[in-house]
Design a protein around this motif. Structure first.
Motif, PDB file in Angstrom:
ATOM      1  N   TYR A  29      16.770  37.542  -9.831  1.00 22.96           N
ATOM      2  CA  TYR A  29      17.036  36.130  -9.612  1.00 22.96           C
ATOM      3  C   TYR A  29      16.400  35.293 -10.722  1.00 22.96           C
ATOM      4  O   TYR A  29      15.262  35.561 -11.136  1.00 22.96           O
ATOM      5  N   ASN A  34      14.546  22.634  -8.684  1.00 22.10           N
ATOM      6  CA  ASN A  34      15.635  22.220  -7.812  1.00 22.10           C
ATOM      7  C   ASN A  34      15.680  20.699  -7.661  1.00 22.10           C
ATOM      8  O   ASN A  34      16.194  20.184  -6.667  1.00 22.10           O
ATOM      9  N   ILE A 144      29.899  32.733  -5.250  1.00 19.55           N
ATOM     10  CA  ILE A 144      28.837  32.946  -6.236  1.00 19.55           C
ATOM     11  C   ILE A 144      29.266  34.174  -7.027  1.00 19.55           C
ATOM     12  O   ILE A 144      29.235  35.296  -6.516  1.00 19.55           O
ATOM     13  N   GLU A 190      21.614  33.278  -3.277  1.00 16.87           N
ATOM     14  CA  GLU A 190      21.067  32.001  -3.737  1.00 16.87           C
ATOM     15  C   GLU A 190      20.175  31.433  -2.650  1.00 16.87           C
ATOM     16  O   GLU A 190      20.520  31.475  -1.463  1.00 16.87           O
ATOM     17  N   GLU A 192      17.721  27.982  -1.830  1.00 18.37           N
ATOM     18  CA  GLU A 192      17.277  26.650  -2.220  1.00 18.37           C
ATOM     19  C   GLU A 192      16.040  26.262  -1.422  1.00 18.37           C
ATOM     20  O   GLU A 192      16.112  26.100  -0.197  1.00 18.37           O
ATOM     21  N   ILE A 197      14.998  26.714  -7.012  1.00 17.98           N
ATOM     22  CA  ILE A 197      16.190  27.401  -6.534  1.00 17.98           C
ATOM     23  C   ILE A 197      16.258  28.789  -7.171  1.00 17.98           C
ATOM     24  O   ILE A 197      15.992  28.947  -8.361  1.00 17.98           O
ATOM     25  N   LYS A 199      18.634  31.987  -8.068  1.00 18.15           N
ATOM     26  CA  LYS A 199      20.031  32.338  -8.251  1.00 18.15           C
ATOM     27  C   LYS A 199      20.145  33.771  -8.774  1.00 18.15           C
ATOM     28  O   LYS A 199      19.563  34.097  -9.806  1.00 18.15           O
TER      29      LYS A 199
END
Length: 240
Positions: A29, A34, A144, A190, A192, A197, A199
């Protein structure tokens, strides 16, 4: 819109039946801020000193990388990469800290638990039992990469302003995610949080080499008892 509230123990029973296809993997990730300075100014009025501090944090923040390794009933998550920063200039790395810093997280679906290893705050290493999670599932979806993902809200979070939001895919039937997050009907691609964040940028399923998990050592303790120890050790700070 219909919502479904679940607890992680329910998902554990479901996940045991679907691991045959994706029973191990590694996910990387990228972790980034964010929020922007405009978000902060819009949210509420800030003093000039606070705005200067936030502007400094935003301008000097560097992305981090978190790696999640998992097999059928266990996962391990930790920060693997930290972008080089000018320590004399910044003094801290906001994203690196929120990504997990040097903490390590291990999830066990059999015991329906997540433990965080913390060795920097007090003089000893502790394995801190994280609170159980409760998710609110929604029908909201988004793509995604090539994966169809569903939105889930961590309603057990104590953050009153912004609850953590996870986007998970049932295509990969691994009930795991970064840090202490787990218990959904698929892999979290993902996540948040209020400040950062996560991803997913690289996914390797069923790798040829056997996945090796770090052995976490430390004094086992629940989060409430650990927080009490920290407050006692830094009583002057908490009196401010």
């Amino acid at each position: 819109m219909k919502y479904t509230t679940i607890k992680t123990i329910i998902i554990f029973l479901l996940s045991l039946n679907v691991y045959s296809q994706n029973n191990s993997g590694i996910v990387k990730y990228e972790v980034s801020l964010n929020f922007t300075l405009e978000d902060i100014v819009t949210e509420e009025k800030k003093q000039k000193k606070e705005l200067r501090t936030m502007r400094k944090i935003i301008s000097e923040s560097k992305n981090s990388e978190v790696v999640l390794k998992f097999e059928s009933t266990k996962s391990f998550s930790s920060v693997s990469k930290r972008m080089k920063i000018n320590e004399e200039k910044t003094g801290t790395d906001f994203v690196y800290s929120r990504a997990g810093r040097d903490k390590k997280f291990i999830t066990n679906l059999i015991t329906n638990s997540n433990e965080m290893q913390e060795c920097k705050v007090l003089e000893k290493c502790y394995l801190i039992q994280q609170p159980s999670l409760e998710w609110q599932l929604t029908q909201e979806t988004k793509l995604i990469g090539s994966y169809l993902c569903y939105k889930a809200i961590n309603i057990s979070s104590k953050n009153k302003k912004k609850k953590p939001i996870a986007w998970y895919t049932t295509t990969i039937s691994a009930s795991f995610g970064p840090k202490q997050y787990f218990g959904l009907p698929g892999l979290i691609l993902e996540l948040e949080e209020a400040a950062v964040i996560f991803k997913a940028k690289e996914i390797t399923l069923n790798p040829k080499d056997k996945i090796v998990f770090d052995t976490l050592k430390g004094i086992k303790i629940n989060k409430e008892a650990y927080n009490k120890k920290v407050k006692e050790a830094y009583s002057d700070f908490y009196k401010i």
